[in-house]
Design a protein around this motif. Structure first.
Motif, short mmCIF file in Angstrom:
data_model
loop_
_atom_site.label_atom_id
_atom_site.label_comp_id
_atom_site.label_asym_id
_atom_site.label_seq_id
_atom_site.Cartn_x
_atom_site.Cartn_y
_atom_site.Cartn_z
N LEU A 147 0.83 -1.21 0.00
CA LEU A 147 0.00 0.00 0.00
C LEU A 147 0.86 1.26 0.00
O LEU A 147 0.49 2.27 -0.60
CB LEU A 147 -0.93 -0.01 1.22
CG LEU A 147 -2.04 1.04 1.23
CD1 LEU A 147 -2.97 0.86 0.03
CD2 LEU A 147 -2.84 0.96 2.53
N SER A 148 2.01 1.21 0.65
CA SER A 148 2.92 2.35 0.62
C SER A 148 3.44 2.60 -0.79
O SER A 148 3.54 3.75 -1.24
CB SER A 148 4.10 2.11 1.57
OG SER A 148 3.67 2.00 2.91
N LEU A 149 3.78 1.53 -1.50
CA LEU A 149 4.25 1.68 -2.88
C LEU A 149 3.15 2.22 -3.78
O LEU A 149 3.40 3.09 -4.63
CB LEU A 149 4.76 0.33 -3.39
CG LEU A 149 6.01 -0.22 -2.70
CD1 LEU A 149 6.29 -1.64 -3.17
CD2 LEU A 149 7.21 0.67 -2.96
N LEU A 150 1.94 1.71 -3.61
CA LEU A 150 0.82 2.21 -4.41
C LEU A 150 0.57 3.69 -4.12
O LEU A 150 0.34 4.48 -5.04
CB LEU A 150 -0.43 1.39 -4.11
CG LEU A 150 -1.72 1.83 -4.82
CD1 LEU A 150 -1.58 1.68 -6.32
CD2 LEU A 150 -2.91 1.03 -4.30
N THR A 151 0.63 4.05 -2.86
CA THR A 151 0.42 5.45 -2.49
C THR A 151 1.51 6.34 -3.06
O THR A 151 1.23 7.45 -3.56
CB THR A 151 0.37 5.58 -0.96
OG1 THR A 151 -0.65 4.73 -0.44
CG2 THR A 151 0.09 7.01 -0.54
N ALA A 152 2.75 5.89 -3.00
CA ALA A 152 3.86 6.67 -3.54
C ALA A 152 3.67 6.93 -5.03
O ALA A 152 3.93 8.04 -5.53
CB ALA A 152 5.19 5.97 -3.29
N TRP A 153 3.19 5.93 -5.75
CA TRP A 153 2.97 6.10 -7.19
C TRP A 153 1.78 7.01 -7.47
O TRP A 153 1.84 7.90 -8.32
CB TRP A 153 2.77 4.75 -7.85
CG TRP A 153 2.38 4.84 -9.29
CD1 TRP A 153 1.19 4.55 -9.86
CD2 TRP A 153 3.22 5.27 -10.37
NE1 TRP A 153 1.21 4.77 -11.21
CE2 TRP A 153 2.45 5.22 -11.55
CE3 TRP A 153 4.54 5.71 -10.45
CZ2 TRP A 153 2.97 5.58 -12.78
CZ3 TRP A 153 5.05 6.07 -11.69
CH2 TRP A 153 4.28 6.00 -12.83
N GLN A 154 0.68 6.81 -6.76
CA GLN A 154 -0.51 7.60 -7.02
C GLN A 154 -0.34 9.06 -6.66
O GLN A 154 -0.92 9.94 -7.31
CB GLN A 154 -1.70 7.01 -6.26
CG GLN A 154 -2.15 5.65 -6.78
CD GLN A 154 -3.28 5.06 -5.96
OE1 GLN A 154 -3.45 5.38 -4.78
NE2 GLN A 154 -4.07 4.19 -6.57
N LEU A 155 0.43 9.35 -5.63
CA LEU A 155 0.57 10.73 -5.19
C LEU A 155 1.45 11.55 -6.13
O LEU A 155 1.20 12.74 -6.31
CB LEU A 155 1.17 10.78 -3.78
CG LEU A 155 0.23 10.46 -2.63
CD1 LEU A 155 0.98 10.41 -1.32
CD2 LEU A 155 -0.89 11.48 -2.55
N GLY A 156 2.46 10.94 -6.70
CA GLY A 156 3.38 11.74 -7.49
C GLY A 156 3.68 11.23 -8.88
O GLY A 156 4.23 11.97 -9.68
N ARG A 157 3.38 9.95 -9.15
CA ARG A 157 3.73 9.35 -10.44
C ARG A 157 5.21 9.54 -10.76
O ARG A 157 5.60 9.70 -11.92
CB ARG A 157 2.90 9.96 -11.56
CG ARG A 157 1.42 9.87 -11.37
CD ARG A 157 0.86 8.53 -11.78
NE ARG A 157 -0.54 8.40 -11.47
CZ ARG A 157 -1.29 7.34 -11.77
NH1 ARG A 157 -0.72 6.32 -12.40
NH2 ARG A 157 -2.54 7.27 -11.44
N ARG A 158 6.04 9.48 -9.71
CA ARG A 158 7.48 9.66 -9.90
C ARG A 158 8.19 8.35 -9.58
O ARG A 158 8.16 7.89 -8.42
CB ARG A 158 8.01 10.79 -9.01
CG ARG A 158 7.39 12.14 -9.30
CD ARG A 158 8.20 13.28 -8.68
NE ARG A 158 8.19 13.25 -7.24
CZ ARG A 158 7.30 13.88 -6.48
NH1 ARG A 158 6.32 14.56 -7.05
NH2 ARG A 158 7.37 13.83 -5.17
N PRO A 159 8.85 7.74 -10.55
CA PRO A 159 9.56 6.48 -10.29
C PRO A 159 10.61 6.60 -9.20
O PRO A 159 10.86 5.65 -8.47
CB PRO A 159 10.20 6.15 -11.65
CG PRO A 159 9.34 6.86 -12.65
CD PRO A 159 8.89 8.11 -11.98
N THR A 160 11.23 7.78 -9.06
CA THR A 160 12.26 7.94 -8.05
C THR A 160 11.70 7.76 -6.64
O THR A 160 12.33 7.12 -5.78
CB THR A 160 12.90 9.34 -8.17
OG1 THR A 160 11.86 10.32 -8.19
CG2 THR A 160 13.72 9.44 -9.44
N VAL A 161 10.51 8.29 -6.39
CA VAL A 161 9.90 8.16 -5.07
C VAL A 161 9.49 6.71 -4.82
O VAL A 161 9.66 6.19 -3.71
CB VAL A 161 8.70 9.11 -4.94
CG1 VAL A 161 7.99 8.92 -3.60
CG2 VAL A 161 9.14 10.55 -5.10
#
Length: 756
Positions: A156-170
């Motif tokens: 869920l943390s990975l999904l949230t990181a992607w949805q919030l910023g769409r930044r592969p680095t994050v």
């Protein structure tokens, strides 16, 4: 030039993280951890452009492969190195095991003293009943629950990181922190307790606040139900989740001020003038200057979030142009409802558990406040304070005693001493070095390959996780320093909520409560969400990179037209003009530099690990142990052995040892011996108080503990019994009768340097 003026509350959080990082210098491996963290951040910044170019498909493959490898590693840890869990988690687990078996009552006075853990034991008992119906053993059920909760939090943390910023680095940074450090393989995997569910609950709550403005109808009903359940569960497991209420109150005040301020008026005017068309991205420097004094809403002359108003479309026909605060009133009310429903739900759970409070044993809240100002113990859990409280007859007497202690200690410390204590507590709270040791009494039977390099592995665990945590604090701090909060963007709203909640937890523990390193881990989901939600930093432009204006007023090379661009956070704004540099940059970064810096970081890390492993060699290593017990202070009853009784239990040592102990009982007259099965050679253990000890060189192999009652009367012995939970690999055999769920309490150490 971009003028940096950090917002107030983010700056306070940055200062707290900086003070905690500075405190590592006075700890073993602290300077090494800080050096490694700086190298990791530097290498990550150099590798960021390459990772940022990854396609979503490549990113998904990397995440899937790392996640699969992590799962294999977790299963290997659980199979080869199960922990012997002790203190609070074991008492909760033992009571849950008892409830799941249908036995009435409570096995010790522990829950009379700490009633807040009754709901946790009850909920865990329901899980054990469910898995027992499916044919799963209690130990496997607990491991499965830990895996589901831990890996669910990571996913869920990975999904949230992607949805919030769409930044592969994050996403890659989040994956590295959660899956490539001891976070996924130590405490949260091996010890089932309330800390990990709290991290998951906080993540779910933050997600609902971020998702809410874009939901409507059925989606909002589902999200509201999930939010209410998350708050209920979190408040049942960890009452300090109550810090969310003042955090939401502060956020509501900021949103209200933001909506009534000049920026909101300008936004509404622009939105009305455009008749529902795409909202503008920039309102004006006057509105930005009007918000510079606000904790969130500091808008200097920056070029993101400063005086900007991003509007977004709400799903299901929601009206455009509304600020996020307009939509968040209902989820805030649901959070309040969750806390309001917690006391009656707690009472219902206690009744269903057959629990009745007993003030003769209950601990008042002031007991923890008194430990929080105990400078001799650095504001941590103080055994002498607890012993003094237990000696008093009633809860009221304990409360008066703790109140007097608080006043006396505060007067003795004075303002300067209190400030020093708060700084010390902040360093303790945010120090994760001992993550492997939290409620972990050692491995039941550590494998030989681990024991041969135990110093290295222990140093690697502490150093790597501390460095990773410091790298996270450093990355978040740098981002917060350049953040110009704009509460018209829902990503900024969730970042603001994460920052305020983090400050609430820090203030609660540092100023009021006692502290432990594991308490500070509550900042992990808050930091990860804030990092993903914050806008990417804007690099300062040189004079050579300033846009060249054409006669029509647009930047050369800029995009014609006014097509809107939808941000990952849901904000819709017109694209900024493309910057066309007047001439090529004079210097380019060498392609070999990121790899070289990563190699340097790896070499430095190995050197620091070697140094840390050398120091760790002097520390005792647990070869084999079974230390789970109810404890005499909580009314644990000893097993009475009649005359002539012989109890035995086998233990495997996978490396040479030099210390072995078996816990007896105060005043016992038993005899205890340790026999090596291969040579049938036996050594007597000498009683020292309530513990039988042997100090001599022991070769690797299988041994047998033999407890004999050769006296003419009944003798007490501390034996731990559960219903379906096996605590050791070998059963306890009493007069030829084997009990797989019973065990002695024993510890085997190597390189022991102190008595005890």
């Amino acid at each position: 030039m971009v003028k940096i003026r950090p917002a107030f509350l983010p700056l306070v959080l940055v200062l707290c993280l900086a003070l905690a990082a500075a405190s590592t210098f006075v700890r073993p491996l602290g300077p090494a951890s800080l050096i490694l963290a700086v190298l990791v951040v530097a290498a990550a910044r150099l590798l960021a452009p390459w990772v940022a170019g990854w396609s979503p498909r490549r990113l998904a493959w990397v995440v899937a492969l790392v996640f699969a490898a992590m799962l294999v590693g977790q299963l290997a840890v659980l199979a080869a190195m199960p922990d012997t869990v002790y203190h609070d988690p074991f008492r909760v687990l033992a009571q849950a095991d008892r409830m799941a078996a249908g036995l009435p009552g409570f096995a010790s006075t522990y829950f009379w003293r700490y009633a807040n853990n009754v709901p946790l034991a009850f909920l865990l008992a329901q899980w054990l009943r469910l898995t027992a119906a499916l044919g799963l053993g209690a130990g496997a059920a607990v491991h499965l629950l830990s895996l589901l909760t831990l890996d669910g939090f990571i996913a869920l943390s990975l999904l949230t990181a992607w949805q919030l910023g769409r930044r592969p680095t994050v996403v890659v940074g989040t994956l590295a922190f959660l899956a490539l450090t001891p976070f996924a393989y130590t405490y949260y995997l091996q010890v089932a307790y309330s800390d990990l569910p709290t991290l998951l609950v906080l993540l779910v709550i933050l997600r609902q606040f971020w998702r809410w403005p874009n939901l409507a109808g059925r989606g909002r009903r589902y999200a509201g139900a999930l939010l209410l359940l998350a708050v209920l569960l979190g408040a049942l497991l960890k009452p300090n989740l109550i810090v969310l209420l003042p955090a939401l109150a502060i956020l509501a005040g900021l949103l209200w001020r933001r909506q009534r301020g000049p920026a909101a008026g300008r936004a509404r005017a622009e939105n009305a003038g455009r008749s529902g068309s795409t909202a503008a991205c920039r309102v004006g420097s006057e509105a930005g200057r009007a918000e510079t004094a606000r904790p969130f809403g500091s808008t200097a002359e920056g070029n993101f979030g400063s005086g900007t108003t991003h509007h977004f479309r709400t799903g299901g026909g929601g009206r455009r142009g509304r600020l996020p605060g307009h939509h968040l009133g209902l989820p805030m009310l649901l959070v309040c409802l969750g806390f309001a429903l917690t006391p009656p739900l707690t009472t219902a759970i206690q009744r269903a558990s057959g629990y009745t409070a007993n003030d003769a044993y209950a601990m008042p809240v002031t007991n923890w406040l008194a430990m929080g100002v105990n400078a001799a113990h650095r504001g941590t859990y103080a055994g002498p304070d607890v012993a003094a409280a237990i000696a008093l007859p009633t809860k009221a007497a304990r409360s008066r005693h703790a109140g007097a202690l608080i006043l006396a200690r505060v007067r003795r410390l004075g303002p300067a001493g209190l400030l020093r204590l708060w700084l010390v507590k902040l360093g303790v709270l945010l120090n994760p070095t001992s993550i492997q040791d939290w409620y972990n009494g050692g491995f039941r039977a550590a494998p030989a390959w681990y024991l041969h390099h135990a110093g290295f592995f222990r140093a690697a665990t502490g150093l790597s996780y501390t460095a990773a945590t410091l790298a996270l604090w450093l990355t978040l701090g740098l981002r917060l320093l350049t953040w110009r909060p704009d509460l018209a963007r829902r990503t900024d709203v969730v970042a603001a909520l994460a920052v305020i909640t983090a400050l609430g937890y820090l203030g609660f523990h540092v100023l009021l409560w006692e502290v432990e390193g594991r308490y500070g881990q509550v900042l992990v989901p808050l930091a990860l969400v804030a990092w993903a939600a914050l806008p990417a930093p804007v690099r300062r432009r040189t004079a050579d990179e300033m846009p060249v204006k054409t006669r029509r007023g647009s930047a050369s090379g800029g995009q014609r037209g006014t097509d809107a661009v939808t941000e990952p956070g849901g904000a819709t704004c017109s694209p900024a003009p493309t910057t066309a540099p007047r001439r090529q940059a004079h210097r380019t970064r060498p392609r070999w530099l990121p790899g070289a810096l990563a190699g340097v970081a790896a070499l430095v890390g190995l050197a620091l690990l070697a140094a840390g492993a050398g120091r760790a060699k002097t520390a005792p290593v647990v070869l084999a142990a079974q230390r789970s017990q109810q404890s005499e202070q909580y009314g644990a009853k000893a097993t009475q052995l009649i005359p002539g009784t012989v109890a035995t239990q086998d233990v495997t040592l996978n490396a040479p040892a030099d210390y072995f102990s078996v816990q007896g009982h105060p005043g016992t007259g038993l005899t205890v011996a340790l026999t090596r099965l291969a040579s049938v050679r036996s050594w007597p253990l000498h009683r020292e108080g309530a513990v039988f000890r042997l100090r001599r060189r022991l070769a690797a192999g299988r041994y047998r503990i033999t407890v004999t009652n050769a006296s003419g009367r009944t003798q007490p012995l501390d034996v731990v019994r559960t219903q379906r939970l096996r605590l050791a690999a070998a059963p306890l055999i009493t007069n030829g009768f084997a009990e797989p769920t019973a065990s002695l309490v024993y510890t085997c150490l190597a390189r022991r340097t102190t008595n005890g």
